[in-house]
Write a protein that holds these residues in place. Structure first.
Motif, PDB file in Angstrom:
ATOM      1  N   ARG A  53       0.870  -1.169   0.000  1.00  0.00           N
ATOM      2  CA  ARG A  53       0.000   0.000   0.000  1.00  0.00           C
ATOM      3  C   ARG A  53       0.902   1.212   0.000  1.00  0.00           C
ATOM      4  NH1 ARG A  53      -4.659   0.984   3.549  1.00  0.00           N
ATOM      5  NH2 ARG A  53      -4.384   2.749   2.229  1.00  0.00           N
ATOM      6  N   ALA A  54       0.471   2.271  -0.605  1.00  0.00           N
ATOM      7  CA  ALA A  54       1.303   3.472  -0.722  1.00  0.00           C
ATOM      8  C   ALA A  54       1.735   3.997   0.642  1.00  0.00           C
ATOM      9  CB  ALA A  54       0.549   4.545  -1.491  1.00  0.00           C
ATOM     10  N   ASP A  55       0.845   3.995   1.612  1.00  0.00           N
ATOM     11  CA  ASP A  55       1.198   4.533   2.919  1.00  0.00           C
ATOM     12  C   ASP A  55       1.448   3.448   3.962  1.00  0.00           C
ATOM     13  OD1 ASP A  55      -1.353   3.607   3.300  1.00  0.00           O
ATOM     14  OD2 ASP A  55      -2.214   5.528   3.873  1.00  0.00           O
ATOM     15  N   GLY A  56       1.279   2.186   3.604  1.00  0.00           N
ATOM     16  CA  GLY A  56       1.527   1.097   4.543  1.00  0.00           C
ATOM     17  C   GLY A  56       0.484   0.985   5.641  1.00  0.00           C
ATOM     18  N   ARG A  57      -0.533   1.795   5.609  1.00  0.00           N
ATOM     19  CA  ARG A  57      -1.559   1.827   6.642  1.00  0.00           C
ATOM     20  C   ARG A  57      -2.661   0.810   6.318  1.00  0.00           C
ATOM     21  NH1 ARG A  57      -3.708   6.070   9.945  1.00  0.00           N
ATOM     22  NH2 ARG A  57      -5.971   6.010   9.972  1.00  0.00           N
ATOM     23  N   PRO A  58      -3.221   0.152   7.326  1.00  0.00           N
ATOM     24  CA  PRO A  58      -4.338  -0.759   7.059  1.00  0.00           C
ATOM     25  C   PRO A  58      -5.526   0.001   6.477  1.00  0.00           C
ATOM     26  CG  PRO A  58      -3.510  -1.048   9.296  1.00  0.00           C
ATOM     27  CD  PRO A  58      -2.848   0.173   8.734  1.00  0.00           C
ATOM     28  N   LEU A  59      -6.357  -0.682   5.733  1.00  0.00           N
ATOM     29  CA  LEU A  59      -7.536  -0.072   5.126  1.00  0.00           C
ATOM     30  C   LEU A  59      -8.523   0.401   6.193  1.00  0.00           C
ATOM     31  CD1 LEU A  59      -8.218  -2.660   2.297  1.00  0.00           C
ATOM     32  CD2 LEU A  59      -7.273  -0.367   2.034  1.00  0.00           C
ATOM     33  N   ALA A  60      -9.211   1.498   5.888  1.00  0.00           N
ATOM     34  CA  ALA A  60     -10.248   1.996   6.802  1.00  0.00           C
ATOM     35  C   ALA A  60     -11.276   0.886   7.008  1.00  0.00           C
ATOM     36  CB  ALA A  60     -10.898   3.243   6.218  1.00  0.00           C
ATOM     37  N   GLY A  61     -11.697   0.724   8.258  1.00  0.00           N
ATOM     38  CA  GLY A  61     -12.652  -0.325   8.603  1.00  0.00           C
ATOM     39  C   GLY A  61     -11.991  -1.564   9.183  1.00  0.00           C
ATOM     40  N   THR A  62     -10.674  -1.677   9.022  1.00  0.00           N
ATOM     41  CA  THR A  62      -9.947  -2.816   9.573  1.00  0.00           C
ATOM     42  C   THR A  62     -10.008  -2.763  11.096  1.00  0.00           C
ATOM     43  OG1 THR A  62      -8.430  -2.850   7.703  1.00  0.00           O
ATOM     44  CG2 THR A  62      -7.697  -3.979   9.702  1.00  0.00           C
ATOM     45  N   ARG A  63     -10.231  -3.910  11.710  1.00  0.00           N
ATOM     46  CA  ARG A  63     -10.233  -3.995  13.175  1.00  0.00           C
ATOM     47  C   ARG A  63      -8.946  -4.667  13.624  1.00  0.00           C
ATOM     48  NH1 ARG A  63     -15.336  -6.830  15.141  1.00  0.00           N
ATOM     49  NH2 ARG A  63     -14.302  -6.408  17.089  1.00  0.00           N
ATOM     50  N   LEU A  64      -8.215  -3.998  14.470  1.00  0.00           N
ATOM     51  CA  LEU A  64      -6.989  -4.546  15.040  1.00  0.00           C
ATOM     52  C   LEU A  64      -7.324  -5.045  16.431  1.00  0.00           C
ATOM     53  CD1 LEU A  64      -4.604  -1.611  14.053  1.00  0.00           C
ATOM     54  CD2 LEU A  64      -5.028  -3.727  12.787  1.00  0.00           C
ATOM     55  N   ILE A  65      -6.993  -6.296  16.705  1.00  0.00           N
ATOM     56  CA  ILE A  65      -7.342  -6.900  17.985  1.00  0.00           C
ATOM     57  C   ILE A  65      -6.056  -7.330  18.676  1.00  0.00           C
ATOM     58  CG2 ILE A  65      -8.609  -8.748  19.133  1.00  0.00           C
ATOM     59  CD1 ILE A  65     -10.440  -8.787  16.619  1.00  0.00           C
ATOM     60  N   ARG A  66      -5.900  -6.917  19.925  1.00  0.00           N
ATOM     61  CA  ARG A  66      -4.700  -7.258  20.688  1.00  0.00           C
ATOM     62  C   ARG A  66      -5.120  -7.625  22.090  1.00  0.00           C
ATOM     63  NH1 ARG A  66      -0.289  -7.929  23.548  1.00  0.00           N
ATOM     64  NH2 ARG A  66       1.670  -7.119  22.753  1.00  0.00           N
ATOM     65  N   GLU A  67      -4.661  -8.773  22.534  1.00  0.00           N
ATOM     66  CA  GLU A  67      -4.925  -9.173  23.910  1.00  0.00           C
ATOM     67  C   GLU A  67      -3.747  -8.707  24.754  1.00  0.00           C
ATOM     68  OE1 GLU A  67      -5.474 -13.256  26.396  1.00  0.00           O
ATOM     69  OE2 GLU A  67      -6.478 -13.118  24.454  1.00  0.00           O
ATOM     70  N   TRP A  68      -4.033  -8.009  25.845  1.00  0.00           N
ATOM     71  CA  TRP A  68      -2.987  -7.507  26.734  1.00  0.00           C
ATOM     72  C   TRP A  68      -3.411  -7.782  28.154  1.00  0.00           C
ATOM     73  CZ3 TRP A  68       1.875  -6.001  26.548  1.00  0.00           C
ATOM     74  CH2 TRP A  68       2.412  -5.298  27.607  1.00  0.00           C
ATOM     75  N   GLN A  69      -2.622  -8.565  28.860  1.00  0.00           N
ATOM     76  CA  GLN A  69      -2.870  -8.936  30.252  1.00  0.00           C
ATOM     77  C   GLN A  69      -4.280  -9.476  30.455  1.00  0.00           C
ATOM     78  OE1 GLN A  69      -1.677  -5.512  32.559  1.00  0.00           O
ATOM     79  NE2 GLN A  69       0.491  -6.087  32.397  1.00  0.00           N
ATOM     80  N   GLY A  70      -4.688 -10.366  29.527  1.00  0.00           N
ATOM     81  CA  GLY A  70      -5.966 -11.047  29.638  1.00  0.00           C
ATOM     82  C   GLY A  70      -7.171 -10.255  29.155  1.00  0.00           C
ATOM     83  N   VAL A  71      -6.951  -9.041  28.667  1.00  0.00           N
ATOM     84  CA  VAL A  71      -8.048  -8.206  28.173  1.00  0.00           C
ATOM     85  C   VAL A  71      -7.885  -8.015  26.672  1.00  0.00           C
ATOM     86  CG1 VAL A  71      -9.179  -5.947  28.341  1.00  0.00           C
ATOM     87  CG2 VAL A  71      -8.202  -7.003  30.385  1.00  0.00           C
TER      88      VAL A  71
END
Length: 173
Positions: A108-126
């Protein structure tokens, strides 16, 4: 060991590997219970299901990715995948967008994820969910200008947001 038994042992060592196990067909009645079970299954079970349903080792990516791919695969094995016409159409659209250049497809030209993409990260059980928007990111209903600001909000320490959310490996430029 005699020369004859050594030769025989070498022949046994170079035997062809066993064929990969057949990927099971999933009855449609099992789809919903299996999808629901993915949410609470331990990671080891998810990886075992990956081996069973894909016939290869699971990727070293996060749990959310493995869950979503398993959910798709379960439905695919129960109901069938994309029609060949759909695959052909998607390929044609991709070639229309990038002129058939496979390298451009992955950049991608800017390397950014497409609008609408959901990024999910689990941190300390949350589990934390960030939605990529056109010009910023949304987390807990608030806009943020950077993923790093969100990572700092979550952890209380400075993080590269791209690294925290698994979009870039540590040390990548």
């Amino acid at each position: 060991m005699t020369r004859r038994s050594t030769t025989k042992a070498k022949q046994q060592d170079t035997a062809a590997p066993a064929p990969a196990p057949a990927i099971p067909k999933i009855p449609p009645a099992q789809v919903l219970p299996r999808l629901a079970a993915l949410q609470t299954a331990p990671t080891a079970d998810l990886k075992h299901q990956w081996r069973e349903l894909f016939g290869k080792e699971p990727p070293p990516w996060n749990r959310a990715y493995i869950q979503s791919r398993l959910a798709y695969r379960i439905q695919e094995l129960a109901y069938g995948g994309l029609k060949p016409e759909t695959v052909d159409r998607l390929v044609a659209l991709g070639e229309q967008m990038d002129g058939g250049n496979v390298v451009l497809r992955r950049i991608r030209a800017d390397g950014r994820p497409l609008a609408g993409t959901r990024l999910i990260r689990e941190w300390q059980g949350v589990q934390h969910v960030v939605t990529v928007r056109q010009d910023d990111f949304e987390f807990e209903g608030r806009p943020y200008q950077s993923l790093s600001a969100i990572a700092r909000h979550i952890t209380g320490t400075r993080w590269n947001g791209w690294t925290f959310f698994g979009l870039r490996a540590r040390g990548d430029a």
